[in-house]
Design an enzyme around this catalytic site. Structure first.
Site, PDB file in Angstrom:
ATOM      1  N   GLY A 197       1.612 -10.129   4.612  1.00 22.98           N
ATOM      2  CA  GLY A 197       2.639  -9.276   5.217  1.00 22.98           C
ATOM      3  C   GLY A 197       2.195  -8.857   6.609  1.00 22.98           C
ATOM      4  N   ILE A 198       1.874  -7.583   6.727  1.00 24.87           N
ATOM      5  CA  ILE A 198       1.473  -7.002   8.015  1.00 24.87           C
ATOM      6  C   ILE A 198       0.270  -7.749   8.611  1.00 24.87           C
ATOM      7  CG2 ILE A 198       0.514  -4.878   9.044  1.00 24.87           C
ATOM      8  CD1 ILE A 198       2.321  -3.382   6.864  1.00 24.87           C
ATOM      9  N   TYR A 199      -0.612  -8.278   7.769  1.00 25.40           N
ATOM     10  CA  TYR A 199      -1.809  -8.968   8.258  1.00 25.40           C
ATOM     11  C   TYR A 199      -1.560 -10.427   8.655  1.00 25.40           C
ATOM     12  CZ  TYR A 199      -4.938  -4.984   7.353  1.00 25.40           C
ATOM     13  OH  TYR A 199      -5.585  -3.765   7.372  1.00 25.40           O
ATOM     14  N   ASP A 225       0.837  -1.203   0.000  1.00 29.97           N
ATOM     15  CA  ASP A 225       0.000   0.000   0.000  1.00 29.97           C
ATOM     16  C   ASP A 225       0.877   1.261   0.000  1.00 29.97           C
ATOM     17  OD1 ASP A 225      -2.306   1.480   0.197  1.00 29.97           O
ATOM     18  OD2 ASP A 225      -2.722   0.982   2.294  1.00 29.97           O
ATOM     19  N   SER A 243      -2.626 -10.061   2.316  1.00 32.42           N
ATOM     20  CA  SER A 243      -2.679 -10.438   3.743  1.00 32.42           C
ATOM     21  C   SER A 243      -1.436 -11.149   4.277  1.00 32.42           C
ATOM     22  CB  SER A 243      -3.912 -11.303   4.074  1.00 32.42           C
ATOM     23  OG  SER A 243      -5.091 -10.528   4.109  1.00 32.42           O
TER      24      SER A 243
END
Ligand code: AR6
Length: 169
Positions: A124-126, A34, A122
């Site tokens: 990565g950070i998620y 993002d 999803s």
């Protein structure tokens, strides 16, 4: 028949009709893919996202849904923003992750996009485990009823690339 291709690299360097962004509900930017998309795509993308927040998505974009904006300075016509689920060890949110791929392809069809680049949503950070994220991504795209000719998974590192490669014959 949709052709599935794999590339290791940076999704913001791809030339395709539409680039999918692993966004969050706010649509106002973040880290990971993002952040990279907004940085390289420039302020036009954020301006479109703000318009969406001011109109249809006052409360933000729900998890599993997808919406398109301009691609700004990227070598694409559109960015399709989708919100992946945060991985949960106790709840099965797989259907929401599959929905991200399906809904993004629906937006692509509405726009007439023929080539679409996806990141591993999803993972990565998620916190979604890469192998399972790759399985859901490939199975969902394979089963999708879409006019998109090429789905290109753009994997940031070798580990992600290998996980997706294991899902293809
Ligand atoms: N090109 C391709 N893949 C990338 C790139 C890139 N430039 N950068 C990271 N990846 P993530 P999420 C990979 O964290 O897990 C944001 O803050 C990365 O290695 O971008 O869905 C949003 O605003 C990983 O495999 O997305 C949300 O708040 C995959 O892309 C949240 O992160 C997804 O990692 C969304 O988390």
């Amino acid at each position: 028949m949709t052709r599935i291709t794999l590339v290791q690299g940076d999704i913001t360097r791809q030339s395709v009709d539409a680039i999918v962004n692993a966004a969050n509900s706010s649509l106002l930017g973040g880290g990971g893919v993002d952040g990279a998309i907004h940085r390289r795509g420039g302020p036009a993308i954020l301006a479109d996202c703000r318009k969406l927040r001011a109109s249809h998505y006052g409360k933000g974009l729900p998890t599993g849904q997808a919406v398109a904006t301009t691609a700004g300075d990227l070598d694409a016509q559109w960015v399709i923003h989708t919100v992946g689920p945060v991985h949960s060890p106790s709840l099965d949110r797989s259907e929401l992750l599959a929905s991200c791929y399906r809904e993004s392809l629906k937006r692509a069809d509405e726009l007439g996009a023929r080539t679409v680049a996806f990141p591993a949503i999803s993972t990565g950070i998620y916190g979604w485990p890469m192998d399972d994220g790759a399985r859901i991504a490939v199975e969902t795209v394979r089963d999708a009823d879409t006019a998109v000719e090429e789905v290109r998974f753009v994997l940031f590192d070798e580990r992600a690339y290998e996980a997706f490669a294991r899902q293809l014959p």
